[in-house]
Enzyme design. Structure first.
Site, PDB file in Angstrom:
ATOM      1  CD  GLU A  49      -2.991  -0.687  -0.084  1.00 32.28           C
ATOM      2  OE1 GLU A  49      -3.123   0.489  -0.482  1.00 32.28           O
ATOM      3  OE2 GLU A  49      -3.547  -1.656  -0.629  1.00 32.28           O
ATOM      4  CE1 TYR A 134      -7.590   4.197  -0.840  1.00 37.58           C
ATOM      5  CE2 TYR A 134      -5.370   3.502  -0.273  1.00 37.58           C
ATOM      6  CZ  TYR A 134      -6.461   3.444  -1.104  1.00 37.58           C
ATOM      7  OH  TYR A 134      -6.457   2.609  -2.184  1.00 37.58           O
ATOM      8  CG  ASP A 152      -9.060   4.183  -5.037  1.00 32.71           C
ATOM      9  OD1 ASP A 152     -10.245   4.110  -5.433  1.00 32.71           O
ATOM     10  OD2 ASP A 152      -8.165   3.442  -5.473  1.00 32.71           O
TER      11      ASP A 152
END
Length: 311
Positions: A49, A134, A152
């Site tokens: 990520e 996120y 996103d």
DNA sequence: GTCCGGGAGC
DNA sequence: GCTCCCGGAC
């Protein structure tokens, strides 16, 4: 009530079960197999990520594999010198070194504060350095199947086009979470991001990749594929040439197309009466006709002109 | 003093 | 996308 009271919830407008099943089936039938989709190790997922936040996915694969080979666990990473991690980041052109620093620090946090094993909720994950809302959701989803909907730009684009969700962060979050089936954040977030990544791209590929939401999609019905992250004006020059190419490409897929549907498939900012509308497209088509590439069938009104490839 | 939104910089 | 910093509100 902070929500707009005139907003119709997705559940009222659609059979959510059908919408969800269609996407999950589509995803499970075929998708890109990134290596991090084959693990549920939260550390490996966090690394992917953090790398993905700043680098093209293709380049990330190699760096991710090497990073985990060198530092297979939080313990290994935590024990190394910060300079080594930053050095790795630079050597692999992974962008801002701050991320390397955060990753190193978060590994130390996991070791010292969580006894070497990751927390499993988005709230706790967010305590880790460099992990915001996120990334916390992504790790909770992909490692523990324990997250909320990931929002996103891909997901926003999908929601905006398919269900006309207004361009508003709170609205996107509500819609994305309404869509997500309870307790299935792992497969769901993978699936909807895959949809945005390969089908509902800036220039959409609905038919090419068999988008599973075509029957419910507002944009597919209207032909208006504008989206929050899609530039309204083409950023580069030589656009006329570019659009000639798109006309040909599109007409190869559809035997014939009227001007407006064609226009919407050529450029996302197409509006029949706008600056780049019917008049503009008709001019483009006339040139292609003169060049012997396209056949035009004029109808009763300008809008009824039909284009096909010259045989 | 603490919480929150905005803007800058990585 | 995340952190840091600042200014304003309480």
């Amino acid at each position: 009530m902070t929500e707009r009271d005139d907003a119709v919830s997705l559940g009222e407008a659609h059979d959510l079960e059908a919408v969800r099943d269609a996407l999950v089936e589509w995803y499970e039938a075929d998708h890109r197999d990134f290596p991090w989709r084959q693990t549920d190790d939260p550390y490996a997922i966090l690394v992917s990520e953090v790398m993905s936040q700043q680098t093209q996915l293709g380049r990330v694969v190699e760096a991710w594999e090497e990073f985990l080979e060198r530092w297979p666990t939080t313990a290994a990473l935590a024990a190394t010198d910060r300079a080594d991690v930053v050095g790795f980041w630079t050597d692999h052109s992974l962008g801002y070194n701050n991320r390397a620093k955060y990753l190193h620090e978060s590994a130390q946090q996991v070791e010292s504060e969580y006894d070497g094993s990751f927390p499993e909720s988005p709230e706790e994950l967010q305590e880790l350095m460099g992990v915001g809302p996120y990334t916390a959701n992504a790790v909770a989803s992909f490692a523990f199947n324990n997250g909320d909907a990931v929002v996103d730009t891909n997901v926003k684009r999908v929601c905006y086009r398919s269900f006309s969700v207004p361009d508003d962060d709170a609205a996107f979050e509500t819609a994305a979470n309404d869509l997500m089936p309870d307790g299935r954040s792992r497969v769901w977030n993978n699936a909807i991001m895959e949809l945005g990544g390969v089908a509902c791209t800036q220039t959409p590929r609905c038919d090419e990749v068999g988008c599973p939401w075509r029957e419910w999609c507002d944009a597919y019905a209207s032909g208006d594929f504008t989206a929050p992250d899609v530039p309204t004006q083409p950023s580069f020059e030589g656009s006329r040439r570019q659009f000639r190419g798109r006309v040909i490409g599109t007409l190869r897929e559809y035997d014939e197309l009227e001007v407006d549907p064609l226009g919407h498939r050529i450029r996302v900012d197409y509006a029949p009466d706008g600056e780049y509308g019917r008049e503009w497209l008709t001019g483009l088509l006339s040139d292609l006709e003169d060049d012997g590439l396209v056949t035009l069938e004029r109808g009763g009104s300008p809008a009824e002109t039909v284009a096909r490839l010259q045989r």
